[in-house]
Scaffold this motif. Structure first.
Motif, short mmCIF file in Angstrom:
data_model
loop_
_atom_site.label_atom_id
_atom_site.label_comp_id
_atom_site.label_asym_id
_atom_site.label_seq_id
_atom_site.Cartn_x
_atom_site.Cartn_y
_atom_site.Cartn_z
N ALA A 220 0.82 -1.21 0.00
CA ALA A 220 0.00 0.00 0.00
C ALA A 220 0.86 1.26 0.00
O ALA A 220 0.58 2.23 -0.71
CB ALA A 220 -0.94 -0.01 1.22
N ILE A 221 1.95 1.24 0.79
CA ILE A 221 2.87 2.39 0.83
C ILE A 221 3.53 2.58 -0.53
O ILE A 221 3.64 3.70 -1.04
CB ILE A 221 3.92 2.18 1.93
N ALA A 222 3.98 1.46 -1.14
CA ALA A 222 4.64 1.53 -2.45
C ALA A 222 3.70 2.10 -3.51
O ALA A 222 4.09 2.92 -4.35
CB ALA A 222 5.14 0.15 -2.86
N LYS A 223 2.43 1.66 -3.49
CA LYS A 223 1.45 2.17 -4.45
C LYS A 223 1.26 3.66 -4.30
O LYS A 223 1.16 4.40 -5.29
CB LYS A 223 0.12 1.45 -4.27
N ALA A 224 1.21 4.13 -3.05
CA ALA A 224 1.02 5.56 -2.80
C ALA A 224 2.20 6.36 -3.32
O ALA A 224 2.05 7.43 -3.92
CB ALA A 224 0.82 5.80 -1.30
N ILE A 225 3.42 5.83 -3.11
CA ILE A 225 4.63 6.52 -3.58
C ILE A 225 4.66 6.57 -5.10
O ILE A 225 4.96 7.60 -5.70
CB ILE A 225 5.90 5.81 -3.04
N ILE A 226 4.32 5.43 -5.74
CA ILE A 226 4.31 5.38 -7.21
C ILE A 226 3.28 6.36 -7.77
O ILE A 226 3.53 7.05 -8.76
CB ILE A 226 4.01 3.94 -7.68
N LEU A 227 2.12 6.43 -7.13
CA LEU A 227 1.08 7.35 -7.58
C LEU A 227 1.54 8.79 -7.50
O LEU A 227 1.34 9.58 -8.43
CB LEU A 227 -0.18 7.15 -6.73
N LYS A 228 2.19 9.14 -6.40
CA LYS A 228 2.68 10.51 -6.24
C LYS A 228 3.79 10.82 -7.24
O LYS A 228 3.85 11.91 -7.81
CB LYS A 228 3.19 10.72 -4.81
N LEU A 229 4.68 9.84 -7.47
CA LEU A 229 5.75 10.04 -8.45
C LEU A 229 5.17 10.22 -9.86
O LEU A 229 5.66 11.04 -10.64
CB LEU A 229 6.72 8.85 -8.42
N GLY A 230 4.13 9.43 -10.17
CA GLY A 230 3.49 9.55 -11.48
C GLY A 230 2.91 10.94 -11.68
O GLY A 230 3.07 11.53 -12.76
#
Length: 239
Positions: A220-230
């Motif tokens: 869940a943390i990784a998905k949030a980081i990827i979303l913000k980076l995107g």
């Protein structure tokens, strides 16, 4: 027709109050506090903490929720007693201070020994079994919370998972109350028994479930980081 369950909530902090509001949508909930001003504030449909969703529900939704200083009124007749009192880490004894939990347990057992107590506080490993041995009871279980301060009710509405440290009927009923109050209904559910109560094969399954919980958190943390980076990269492209 569903029969409303009587729930006692010991405290009006962000964990306690968010659970009280969640459960009060469909059940009778009475919250206990030690400060008259906080009780009066809550009964006037104001929150003693800062949480936008809680304030909205107190003002605009129909909730079966009252607050009081009277322990007997809170615990007498309660099917469940939710305990989420603070257990700050004590560096002098190198352990969590669980005195507030045990105080609630003592009061609840004196008034209503047949109630089921659900601990939401942070507790040390093996604490539930020690409490069962100390008070000679089995009507107590642990259900960890995964809430953010200031967004606790939102996190209860959209839980990432629901975990109860028991597989008996009362644990299943409590878990169903959490699901009933939530908006998101398809969250994973984990029901874990104490090692003393199950064979080794089942214990290994529970250990694997705990590992999965940790992995889910990191995913869940990784998905949030990827979303913000995107979002950040898209912004750079437009620039």
């Amino acid at each position: 027709m569903k029969i409303a369950v009587a729930v006692a909530v010991a405290g009006t902090g962000y964990v306690d109050l968010s659970l009280a509001v969640l459960l009060a949508q469909h059940n009778e909930v009475v919250a206990l506090d030690l400060i008259q001003d906080k009780v009066d504030f809550l009964n006037a449909k104001n929150q003693p903490i800062h949480d936008a969703e809680i304030q909205d529900f107190l003002i605009n939704r129909s909730l079966n929720l009252t607050a009081t200083l009277n322990k007997k009124l809170v615990y007498e007749g309660a099917n469940f007693v939710v305990i989420a009192t603070p257990t700050d880490y004590d560096p002098e004894i190198h352990c969590f201070n669980t005195k507030s939990i045990e105080s609630v347990i003592s009061d609840a057992l004196e008034i209503n020994p047949n109630t089921t107590m659900v601990i939401k506080s942070t507790i040390p490993v093996g604490y539930i079994q020690r409490i069962r041995d100390k008070f000679s009871i089995d009507n107590i279980l642990f259900s960890p919370e995964f809430l953010r301060e200031g967004r606790a009710l939102y996190d209860n509405f959209y839980p990432s998972r629901i975990v109860v440290g028991e597989q008996y009927e009362h644990a299943q009923v409590f878990a169903s109350l959490l699901v009933e109050g939530a908006i998101k209904k398809d969250m994973p559910f984990y029901s874990l028994m104490l090692p003393k109560q199950r064979p080794l094969s089942s214990l290994l399954i529970s250990i694997w479930q705990c590992v999965l919980l940790i992995l889910m958190g990191w995913i869940a943390i990784a998905k949030a980081i990827i979303l913000k980076l995107g979002k950040l990269l898209r912004g750079l492209v437009w620039i």
